[in-house]
Motif scaffolding. Structure first.
Motif, mmCIF file in Angstrom:
data_model
loop_
_atom_site.group_PDB
_atom_site.id
_atom_site.type_symbol
_atom_site.label_atom_id
_atom_site.label_comp_id
_atom_site.label_asym_id
_atom_site.label_seq_id
_atom_site.Cartn_x
_atom_site.Cartn_y
_atom_site.Cartn_z
ATOM 1 N N UNK A 34 0.842 -1.190 0.000
ATOM 2 C CA UNK A 34 0.000 0.000 0.000
ATOM 3 C C UNK A 34 0.882 1.247 0.000
ATOM 4 N N UNK A 38 1.116 3.923 -3.008
ATOM 5 C CA UNK A 38 0.740 5.311 -2.707
ATOM 6 C C UNK A 38 1.890 6.250 -3.069
ATOM 7 N N UNK A 54 -4.711 9.629 -9.094
ATOM 8 C CA UNK A 54 -5.971 9.362 -8.404
ATOM 9 C C UNK A 54 -6.461 7.948 -8.720
ATOM 10 N N UNK A 55 -6.330 7.542 -10.000
ATOM 11 C CA UNK A 55 -6.774 6.191 -10.365
ATOM 12 C C UNK A 55 -5.917 5.141 -9.666
ATOM 13 N N UNK A 57 -4.425 5.325 -6.774
ATOM 14 C CA UNK A 57 -4.834 5.173 -5.377
ATOM 15 C C UNK A 57 -6.214 4.528 -5.297
ATOM 16 N N UNK A 58 -7.125 5.001 -6.147
ATOM 17 C CA UNK A 58 -8.503 4.521 -6.094
ATOM 18 C C UNK A 58 -8.575 3.021 -6.393
ATOM 19 N N UNK A 60 -5.762 0.627 -7.206
ATOM 20 C CA UNK A 60 -4.789 -0.313 -6.645
ATOM 21 C C UNK A 60 -4.826 -0.318 -5.137
ATOM 22 N N UNK A 61 -4.537 0.860 -4.526
ATOM 23 C CA UNK A 61 -4.495 0.850 -3.067
ATOM 24 C C UNK A 61 -5.886 0.722 -2.473
ATOM 25 N N UNK A 62 -6.882 1.367 -3.098
ATOM 26 C CA UNK A 62 -8.203 1.402 -2.478
ATOM 27 C C UNK A 62 -9.033 0.164 -2.711
ATOM 28 N N UNK A 63 -8.768 -0.574 -3.783
ATOM 29 C CA UNK A 63 -9.641 -1.713 -4.074
ATOM 30 C C UNK A 63 -8.877 -3.029 -4.145
ATOM 31 N N UNK A 65 -5.759 -3.988 -3.345
ATOM 32 C CA UNK A 65 -5.022 -4.439 -2.167
ATOM 33 C C UNK A 65 -5.952 -4.744 -0.994
ATOM 34 N N UNK A 66 -7.103 -4.042 -0.940
ATOM 35 C CA UNK A 66 -8.075 -4.384 0.092
ATOM 36 C C UNK A 66 -8.573 -5.808 -0.138
ATOM 37 N N UNK A 67 -8.738 -6.147 -1.404
ATOM 38 C CA UNK A 67 -9.154 -7.501 -1.749
ATOM 39 C C UNK A 67 -8.085 -8.516 -1.312
ATOM 40 N N UNK A 69 -5.992 -8.169 1.130
ATOM 41 C CA UNK A 69 -6.069 -8.281 2.586
ATOM 42 C C UNK A 69 -7.253 -9.148 2.990
ATOM 43 N N UNK A 70 -8.372 -8.918 2.309
ATOM 44 C CA UNK A 70 -9.579 -9.683 2.604
ATOM 45 C C UNK A 70 -9.296 -11.178 2.458
ATOM 46 N N UNK B 121 -12.164 12.764 -8.046
ATOM 47 C CA UNK B 121 -11.459 11.475 -7.988
ATOM 48 C C UNK B 121 -10.503 11.436 -6.806
ATOM 49 N N UNK B 125 -10.499 8.662 -4.008
ATOM 50 C CA UNK B 125 -9.284 7.889 -3.764
ATOM 51 C C UNK B 125 -8.933 7.928 -2.284
ATOM 52 N N UNK B 128 -11.278 5.996 -0.163
ATOM 53 C CA UNK B 128 -11.114 4.545 -0.275
ATOM 54 C C UNK B 128 -9.993 4.046 0.624
ATOM 55 N N UNK B 129 -9.109 4.945 1.069
ATOM 56 C CA UNK B 129 -8.035 4.521 1.970
ATOM 57 C C UNK B 129 -8.535 4.350 3.401
ATOM 58 N N UNK B 132 -8.353 1.010 5.411
ATOM 59 C CA UNK B 132 -7.125 0.462 6.010
ATOM 60 C C UNK B 132 -7.074 0.675 7.507
ATOM 61 N N UNK B 154 -13.572 -4.851 5.000
ATOM 62 C CA UNK B 154 -12.917 -4.832 3.697
ATOM 63 C C UNK B 154 -13.875 -5.258 2.597
ATOM 64 N N UNK B 158 -15.491 -2.252 -0.238
ATOM 65 C CA UNK B 158 -15.255 -2.425 -1.673
ATOM 66 C C UNK B 158 -16.586 -2.445 -2.418
#
Lengths: 204, 341
Positions: A34, A38, A54-55, A57-58, A60-63, A65-67, A69-70, B121, B125, B128-129, B132, B154, B158
């Motif tokens: 993450x 970032x 923005x994309x 973060x939105x 890769x980091x926001x979706x 990588x959360x997956x 972790x899940x 956006x 973004x 969405x953090x 964590x 999580x 999503x």
């Protein structure tokens, strides 16, 4: 100022990229990733591409990588056990291979891009409008193909996610479906033709 | 330092101050008194007039409580949780326009902290953090209830972020820009999106509740099943930080909702704000009033609805909200191309 920010986030990206590989705890590896992604987003901003940042973060980091972790937490993946001591040769060989790969890539980029002409990084060139225009004219075919690929992947994923029912039972209902089953059932089958087809092919 | 940057920094400081010093304490009071009102109780009414000083007393209590880190907790992750709850919540506010453009030191400046091309956006973004914080908190606590809360968080965030982003996209298409200033300008000219895009508005509203972990979607916390979910092992000021993060997130999403669907800082479509700083004050007050109304709605819903079951929550997200949002995007895009919007 810009250079200081670059050095800081470039260092962060590299250091945490190493942590991703080196850490034994998968959750911490993901969290390090993450940080890396970032930091890369910050570098994109420095390059004058806030949209890509923005994309990054939105998505890769926001979706994504959360997956990760899940899944890691859901499957309860444990810490990796470190190799027993005394495998010096293996370690040396892996180090050498890594060093070779890095220098090879570095050389490749150097040769390819050191003297390459720079596109004009004007505001118009970097704008979202220009990006969209390029995507939907010059790169229309690849763009649509990627869309198709993603669609196929989504269909495949939802097929895999469907609980594999008892194979005998499944065959029986499918054989009977056209005649004896109610109309409701038929409607359902018609509604998802692709799923049914592939699942027939996949069954033993 | 350029005038734009100066104004940005001043704005950021003001927003930060108002969020921590005004919004969070008042929301604590509103929530407790609101709950009491709806349950036919009196609520906290001892400290100060109407109990208004109660949040201060609560904060003092939080600060002076013993600060405990569980022996088996993962220290870094455990301490990172509350920090990550606050940082995205604070920074996401940056792209909301607070009022009409103003002339500052001879330059016409939009009243936004960051007026970049990527606009909303950036907000999405950063928002969405936020997940964590819940994930690190739950994992770092080394407690099964906490971990369950994290896993739920999580998956939930999503699912709902997708519907939320689609609803936002439907608003951006006719406005033709990612900048929220343009979205406000569009609504000034064409009327509020609340009426133009009612389905998208409803999707956004529901998704916003899930996104902020508020009842009826507070599954990561779910005190009747998971003790307190991801926050089970937290006490004293660290717990208070989670609380503050939740309220600030609510404020951010309320501000986004007001800007996207309720005309932002404008009183009504076509409203001409007064010249200069008076207009800024009026715009900020109007936006503030809209945010306050939304926050009151949050509290109202919290004490009116029971909690969803987890599978119901996931089904609602993927099988109801997302299709509606996708359809809205398709219809709006088609109508925009046809020139009807």
């Amino acid at each position: 100022m810009e250079l200081a920010v670059f050095i800081m986030f470039a260092l962060l990206a590299v250091v945490f990229a190493v942590v991703v590989v080196a850490h034994r705890d998968p959750v911490k590896s993901t969290m390090s990733m993450v940080v890396t992604l970032f930091s890369l987003a910050v570098l994109f901003v420095l390059l004058g591409a806030p949209f890509i940042a923005a994309l990054q973060v939105l998505l890769y980091t926001g979706a994504i990588l959360v997956l990760f972790l899940f899944v890691i937490m859901l499957l309860n993946i444990q810490k990796e056990i470190s190799l027993p001591a005394g495998r010096t040769l293996q370690r040396l060989v892996s180090l050498a291979a890594a060093a070779f790969f890095v220098s090879f890539l570095g050389m490749l980029f150097w040769v390819r891009y050191a003297d390459a002409p720079q596109p004009p990084y004007t505001e118009a060139y970097l704008s979202i409008r220009a990006l969209a225009a390029e995507l939907f004219t010059t790169f229309l075919l690849p763009f649509e193909l990627v869309g198709l690929l993603l669609l196929v992947a989504v269909v495949a994923a939802s097929l895999l996610a469907r609980a594999p029912a008892d194979p005998d039972k499944e065959e029986a209902t499918q054989a009977r479906a056209p005649e004896s089953e109610g109309r409701e059932r038929e409607k359902q089958r018609v509604a998802e033709p692709s799923g049914v087809e592939v699942s027939n092919g996949g069954e033993p | 330092v350029s005038p734009e940057l100066q104004l940005s920094l001043i704005l950021f400081a003001v927003v930060l101050g108002v969020m921590t010093g005004v919004v969070a304490p008042i929301m604590v009071w509103v929530e407790r008194r609101g709950a009491a009102l709806m349950q036919d109780r009196r609520g906290p009414n001892r400290v100060g007039p109407f109990g208004l000083i109660q949040p201060l007393a609560d904060a003092l209590k939080f600060i002076f409580k013993e600060d405990i880190i569980p022996a088996n907790a993962d220290r870094t992750m455990y301490l990172l949780g509350p920090v990550l709850a606050l940082v995205p919540a604070f920074t996401a506010f940056m792209v909301i326009p607070f009022g009409p453009a103003v002339t500052y030191q001879g330059v016409e400046v939009n009243l936004v902290v960051v007026d970049g091309e990527a606009g909303v956006l950036i907000l999405l973004a950063l928002a969405s953090l936020g997940v964590y914080s819940l994930v690190t908190a739950g994992y770092g606590s080394n407690n099964k209830y906490s971990l369950m809360g994290s896993v739920r968080a999580s998956a939930q965030l999503i699912s709902y972020e997708l519907a939320l982003a689609m609803a936002v996209l439907a608003v951006l298409i006719p406005a033709g820009s990612f900048r929220l200033t343009e979205v406000v300008a569009y609504q000034q000219a064409n009327g509020w999106n609340l009426w133009l895009q009612l389905p998208g508005f409803l999707v956004f509203l529901v998704a916003a509740f899930a996104e902020t972990n508020r009842l009826p979607f507070d599954l990561p916390e779910a005190e009747s099943e998971l003790v307190a979910g991801y926050a089970t092992e937290y006490g004293s000021m660290k717990f208070a930080l989670f609380f503050m993060g939740e309220y600030i997130n609510m404020a951010t999403l309320s501000a986004l909702l007001a800007t996207l669907y309720l005309g932002g800082w404008s009183l009504y479509p076509g409203w001409v704000p007064p010249e200069g700083w008076l207009g800024v004050a009026a715009g900020a007050a109007i936006l503030g009033a809209k945010i306050a109304a939304m926050m009151a709605f949050y509290v109202w819903v919290r004490w009116s609805f029971p909690r969803f079951r987890y599978d119901q929550l996931m089904r609602l997200g993927w099988k109801v909200l997302l299709p509606i949002a996708l359809a809205t995007v398709a219809v709006v895009a088609a109508l925009t191309v046809a020139g009807w919007y």
